[in-house]
Every structure is written in structure tokens, then in C-alpha cells.
Write a protein that holds these residues in place. Structure first.
Motif, PDB file in Angstrom:
ATOM      1  N   PRO A  18       0.817  -1.221   0.000  1.00  0.00           N
ATOM      2  CA  PRO A  18       0.000   0.000   0.000  1.00  0.00           C
ATOM      3  C   PRO A  18       0.852   1.273   0.000  1.00  0.00           C
ATOM      4  O   PRO A  18       1.944   1.305   0.570  1.00  0.00           O
ATOM      5  CB  PRO A  18      -0.791  -0.109   1.303  1.00  0.00           C
ATOM      6  CG  PRO A  18       0.050  -0.969   2.181  1.00  0.00           C
ATOM      7  CD  PRO A  18       0.760  -1.932   1.270  1.00  0.00           C
ATOM      8  N   ILE A  19       0.323   2.284  -0.645  1.00  0.00           N
ATOM      9  CA  ILE A  19       0.932   3.613  -0.584  1.00  0.00           C
ATOM     10  C   ILE A  19       0.387   4.245   0.688  1.00  0.00           C
ATOM     11  O   ILE A  19      -0.803   4.508   0.808  1.00  0.00           O
ATOM     12  CB  ILE A  19       0.582   4.434  -1.831  1.00  0.00           C
ATOM     13  CG1 ILE A  19       1.191   3.773  -3.075  1.00  0.00           C
ATOM     14  CG2 ILE A  19       1.078   5.857  -1.680  1.00  0.00           C
ATOM     15  CD1 ILE A  19       0.768   4.406  -4.380  1.00  0.00           C
ATOM     16  N   ALA A  20       1.286   4.451   1.643  1.00  0.00           N
ATOM     17  CA  ALA A  20       0.860   4.873   2.972  1.00  0.00           C
ATOM     18  C   ALA A  20       0.415   6.334   3.030  1.00  0.00           C
ATOM     19  O   ALA A  20      -0.470   6.682   3.819  1.00  0.00           O
ATOM     20  CB  ALA A  20       1.985   4.636   3.975  1.00  0.00           C
ATOM     21  N   ALA A  21       1.036   7.201   2.230  1.00  0.00           N
ATOM     22  CA  ALA A  21       0.699   8.625   2.290  1.00  0.00           C
ATOM     23  C   ALA A  21       0.995   9.261   0.942  1.00  0.00           C
ATOM     24  O   ALA A  21       1.757   8.724   0.139  1.00  0.00           O
ATOM     25  CB  ALA A  21       1.512   9.307   3.391  1.00  0.00           C
ATOM     26  N   ARG A  22       0.369  10.408   0.715  1.00  0.00           N
ATOM     27  CA  ARG A  22       0.557  11.145  -0.531  1.00  0.00           C
ATOM     28  C   ARG A  22       0.735  12.615  -0.211  1.00  0.00           C
ATOM     29  O   ARG A  22       0.146  13.126   0.734  1.00  0.00           O
ATOM     30  CB  ARG A  22      -0.664  11.019  -1.438  1.00  0.00           C
ATOM     31  CG  ARG A  22      -1.016   9.621  -1.814  1.00  0.00           C
ATOM     32  CD  ARG A  22      -2.428   9.542  -2.402  1.00  0.00           C
ATOM     33  NE  ARG A  22      -2.881   8.165  -2.430  1.00  0.00           N
ATOM     34  CZ  ARG A  22      -2.829   7.388  -3.497  1.00  0.00           C
ATOM     35  NH1 ARG A  22      -2.370   7.865  -4.613  1.00  0.00           N
ATOM     36  NH2 ARG A  22      -3.243   6.148  -3.448  1.00  0.00           N
ATOM     37  N   ILE A  23       1.537  13.278  -1.038  1.00  0.00           N
ATOM     38  CA  ILE A  23       1.654  14.733  -0.950  1.00  0.00           C
ATOM     39  C   ILE A  23       1.543  15.273  -2.366  1.00  0.00           C
ATOM     40  O   ILE A  23       2.105  14.706  -3.302  1.00  0.00           O
ATOM     41  CB  ILE A  23       2.970  15.194  -0.283  1.00  0.00           C
ATOM     42  CG1 ILE A  23       2.973  16.716  -0.129  1.00  0.00           C
ATOM     43  CG2 ILE A  23       4.178  14.709  -1.045  1.00  0.00           C
ATOM     44  CD1 ILE A  23       4.119  17.260   0.699  1.00  0.00           C
ATOM     45  N   ASP A  24       0.786  16.347  -2.515  1.00  0.00           N
ATOM     46  CA  ASP A  24       0.594  16.976  -3.815  1.00  0.00           C
ATOM     47  C   ASP A  24       1.291  18.330  -3.777  1.00  0.00           C
ATOM     48  O   ASP A  24       0.924  19.213  -2.999  1.00  0.00           O
ATOM     49  CB  ASP A  24      -0.903  17.140  -4.094  1.00  0.00           C
ATOM     50  CG  ASP A  24      -1.178  17.567  -5.515  1.00  0.00           C
ATOM     51  OD1 ASP A  24      -0.235  17.985  -6.222  1.00  0.00           O
ATOM     52  OD2 ASP A  24      -2.347  17.480  -5.928  1.00  0.00           O
ATOM     53  N   LEU A  25       2.299  18.496  -4.615  1.00  0.00           N
ATOM     54  CA  LEU A  25       3.074  19.739  -4.644  1.00  0.00           C
ATOM     55  C   LEU A  25       2.603  20.696  -5.735  1.00  0.00           C
ATOM     56  O   LEU A  25       3.247  21.708  -5.977  1.00  0.00           O
ATOM     57  CB  LEU A  25       4.564  19.412  -4.844  1.00  0.00           C
ATOM     58  CG  LEU A  25       5.187  18.508  -3.785  1.00  0.00           C
ATOM     59  CD1 LEU A  25       6.625  18.178  -4.149  1.00  0.00           C
ATOM     60  CD2 LEU A  25       5.109  19.128  -2.408  1.00  0.00           C
TER      61      LEU A  25
ATOM     62  N   ALA B 125       6.650  10.799   7.408  1.00  0.00           N
ATOM     63  CA  ALA B 125       6.266   9.460   6.949  1.00  0.00           C
ATOM     64  C   ALA B 125       7.272   8.420   7.441  1.00  0.00           C
ATOM     65  O   ALA B 125       6.892   7.332   7.885  1.00  0.00           O
ATOM     66  CB  ALA B 125       6.178   9.429   5.427  1.00  0.00           C
ATOM     67  N   TRP B 126       8.546   8.735   7.382  1.00  0.00           N
ATOM     68  CA  TRP B 126       9.583   7.812   7.834  1.00  0.00           C
ATOM     69  C   TRP B 126       9.472   7.575   9.339  1.00  0.00           C
ATOM     70  O   TRP B 126       9.572   6.446   9.816  1.00  0.00           O
ATOM     71  CB  TRP B 126      10.962   8.359   7.475  1.00  0.00           C
ATOM     72  CG  TRP B 126      12.089   7.495   7.919  1.00  0.00           C
ATOM     73  CD1 TRP B 126      12.496   6.331   7.354  1.00  0.00           C
ATOM     74  CD2 TRP B 126      12.946   7.730   9.024  1.00  0.00           C
ATOM     75  NE1 TRP B 126      13.568   5.826   8.028  1.00  0.00           N
ATOM     76  CE2 TRP B 126      13.869   6.674   9.070  1.00  0.00           C
ATOM     77  CE3 TRP B 126      13.035   8.746   9.972  1.00  0.00           C
ATOM     78  CZ2 TRP B 126      14.854   6.592  10.030  1.00  0.00           C
ATOM     79  CZ3 TRP B 126      14.036   8.665  10.927  1.00  0.00           C
ATOM     80  CH2 TRP B 126      14.926   7.595  10.951  1.00  0.00           C
ATOM     81  N   SER B 127       9.222   8.640  10.103  1.00  0.00           N
ATOM     82  CA  SER B 127       9.117   8.477  11.562  1.00  0.00           C
ATOM     83  C   SER B 127       7.865   7.685  11.950  1.00  0.00           C
ATOM     84  O   SER B 127       7.850   7.030  12.993  1.00  0.00           O
ATOM     85  CB  SER B 127       9.144   9.836  12.265  1.00  0.00           C
ATOM     86  OG  SER B 127       8.024  10.596  11.890  1.00  0.00           O
TER      87      SER B 127
ATOM     88  N   ARG C  15       6.352   2.794   4.553  1.00  0.00           N
ATOM     89  CA  ARG C  15       7.362   2.176   3.701  1.00  0.00           C
ATOM     90  C   ARG C  15       7.350   2.732   2.282  1.00  0.00           C
ATOM     91  O   ARG C  15       8.381   2.781   1.635  1.00  0.00           O
ATOM     92  CB  ARG C  15       7.173   0.656   3.662  1.00  0.00           C
ATOM     93  CG  ARG C  15       7.374  -0.024   4.991  1.00  0.00           C
ATOM     94  CD  ARG C  15       8.730   0.285   5.639  1.00  0.00           C
ATOM     95  NE  ARG C  15       9.861   0.085   4.752  1.00  0.00           N
ATOM     96  CZ  ARG C  15      10.576  -1.003   4.671  1.00  0.00           C
ATOM     97  NH1 ARG C  15      10.319  -2.012   5.455  1.00  0.00           N
ATOM     98  NH2 ARG C  15      11.567  -1.093   3.821  1.00  0.00           N
ATOM     99  N   VAL C  16       6.183   3.144   1.761  1.00  0.00           N
ATOM    100  CA  VAL C  16       6.091   3.721   0.419  1.00  0.00           C
ATOM    101  C   VAL C  16       5.145   4.905   0.466  1.00  0.00           C
ATOM    102  O   VAL C  16       4.046   4.815   1.030  1.00  0.00           O
ATOM    103  CB  VAL C  16       5.562   2.688  -0.610  1.00  0.00           C
ATOM    104  CG1 VAL C  16       5.445   3.325  -1.988  1.00  0.00           C
ATOM    105  CG2 VAL C  16       6.447   1.473  -0.674  1.00  0.00           C
TER     106      VAL C  16
ATOM    107  N   ALA D  62      10.283   4.968  -1.830  1.00  0.00           N
ATOM    108  CA  ALA D  62      10.381   3.878  -0.863  1.00  0.00           C
ATOM    109  C   ALA D  62      11.248   4.352   0.292  1.00  0.00           C
ATOM    110  O   ALA D  62      12.326   4.925   0.086  1.00  0.00           O
ATOM    111  CB  ALA D  62      11.000   2.648  -1.520  1.00  0.00           C
ATOM    112  N   LEU D  63      10.757   4.137   1.497  1.00  0.00           N
ATOM    113  CA  LEU D  63      11.470   4.580   2.685  1.00  0.00           C
ATOM    114  C   LEU D  63      12.121   3.392   3.386  1.00  0.00           C
ATOM    115  O   LEU D  63      11.572   2.287   3.388  1.00  0.00           O
ATOM    116  CB  LEU D  63      10.502   5.290   3.633  1.00  0.00           C
ATOM    117  CG  LEU D  63       9.796   6.510   3.034  1.00  0.00           C
ATOM    118  CD1 LEU D  63       8.751   7.043   3.994  1.00  0.00           C
ATOM    119  CD2 LEU D  63      10.790   7.594   2.693  1.00  0.00           C
TER     120      LEU D  63
END
Length: 183
Positions: free
Chosen positions: A89-96, A115-117, A121-122, A173-174
Motif C-alpha cells: 500500500p501507498i501509505a501517504a501522498r503529498i501533492d506539490l 512518513a519515515w518516523s 514504507r512507500v 520507498a522509505l
């Protein structure tokens, strides 16, 4: 309007032209009469050249910025397939979209750090393509992710699949937090 070449410039050009060898298969054009060697002493040429060269080059003096960091690694092929097929799964998204460069980079850095903290993972970073596919944010995002402040958290970066934004988005990927560098 062009200015006339000075005699010492013509002399210098004639010296340079004598040392140049044409590439194989090239026709050498006839030397114009204006470039023919002029009988002038070499002292003014050497003095003029010596004035321009002062000390070590700017790079040797350390005035140029260091080269940009290498781009982050691509996602592993198996992981990329799982992300595209949404098995990872894509855990989070950011729109710039719509952000200026001054706002986009800090937003991206804080998003990736958060997201890393959290242990994601993606994540998906949506940059948009920009006008005619030449968007600055899109072009700079891999460099920003390769910066020393984020490099330790990033496992890989890759353009997203069409269903997730295509060329206007990146999968990031984190690394797992157990791989975190302490110090």
C-alpha cells in the motif's frame, strides 16, 4: 557592429590555427587574409595573456559549489511491481501542485521525515508534469530526495505508474527505522 581585430589578437589566432588539425574526412576552409600572420612582436600577446591568468582556477580555489548528489536508487523491481499493483500500500501522498520552489522543498522534506518516523514504507509524491513536461518541481524532486538530510531515509525513487500519476508523480520507498543512522 563588430570591431576590428587588433594585430596581437590576429597573431595569437594564427598561432592557434597552426596547432589545430582537422578531423578526418573534413574539408579545411581556406584561411581568410584577415587571419594571416601579422609581423608583431610576441611580447604584447604574452603580456595580454598573462594579465588574464591570475592564480589557480576558481574550482581549484574552491569557489564553485560541489557537484550535486547522485540521484537516489530506483525501487527494486519486485517492490515496484507490488506498489503498482497495490499489493504494497501507498501509505501517504503529498501533492506539490501550485507550490513555489521555496515552499515545495520544505513541504517535501517535512512530509518524508514524518512518513519515515511513522514507519511508512512507500509514499507517493505528486509533482505534476509542468508546462510541456518541463516542470521545475518535477525535475528537482529527485535531487531534493538525494540531499544529505533525506538520503538516510530513502531506499529508492521511481516515476509512478499511469494510474498513480505517471510522469507527474514519484514512488518513494522509505527505509525501515531499524536502518536509521544514529549520530
Amino acid at each position: 557592429m563588430k570591431r576590428q581585430a587588433r594585430p596581437e589578437e590576429l597573431q595569437l589566432w594564427a598561432r592557434v590555427a597552426e596547432t589545430v588539425k582537422p578531423m578526418p574526412g573534413r574539408v579545411v576552409p581556406a584561411t581568410p587574409a584577415s587571419v594571416a600572420p601579422v609581423a608583431v612582436s610576441a611580447a604584447p600577446v604574452e603580456a595580454a595573456t598573462a594579465k588574464k591568468i591570475k592564480g589557480p582556477s576558481p574550482r581549484a580555489r574552491g569557489l564553485q559549489p560541489p557537484p550535486s548528489p547522485p540521484p537516489p536508487e530506483r525501487l527494486e523491481p519486485g517492490r515496484a511491481r507490488r506498489v503498482v499493483r497495490e499489493r504494497d500500500p501507498i501509505a501517504a501522498r503529498i501533492d506539490l501542485h501550485g507550490l513555489t520552489l521555496d515552499r515545495a522543498r520544505p513541504a517535501l522534506e517535512s512530509f518524508v521525515t514524518a512518513a519515515w518516523s511513522r514507519g511508512d514504507r512507500v509514499v507517493l509524491v505528486i509533482t505534476g508534469k509542468g508546462r510541456d513536461g518541463a516542470g521545475l518541481i518535477r525535475r528537482l524532486t529527485p535531487e531534493w530526495l538525494a540531499a544529505p538530510s533525506l538520503r538516510a531515509m530513502i531506499a529508492g525513487v521511481q516515476s509512478a505508474h499511469r494510474r498513480h500519476g505517471g510522469d507527474g508523480a514519484f514512488y518513494v520507498a522509505l527505509k525501515a527505522q531499524s536502518n536509521r543512522q544514529t549520530g
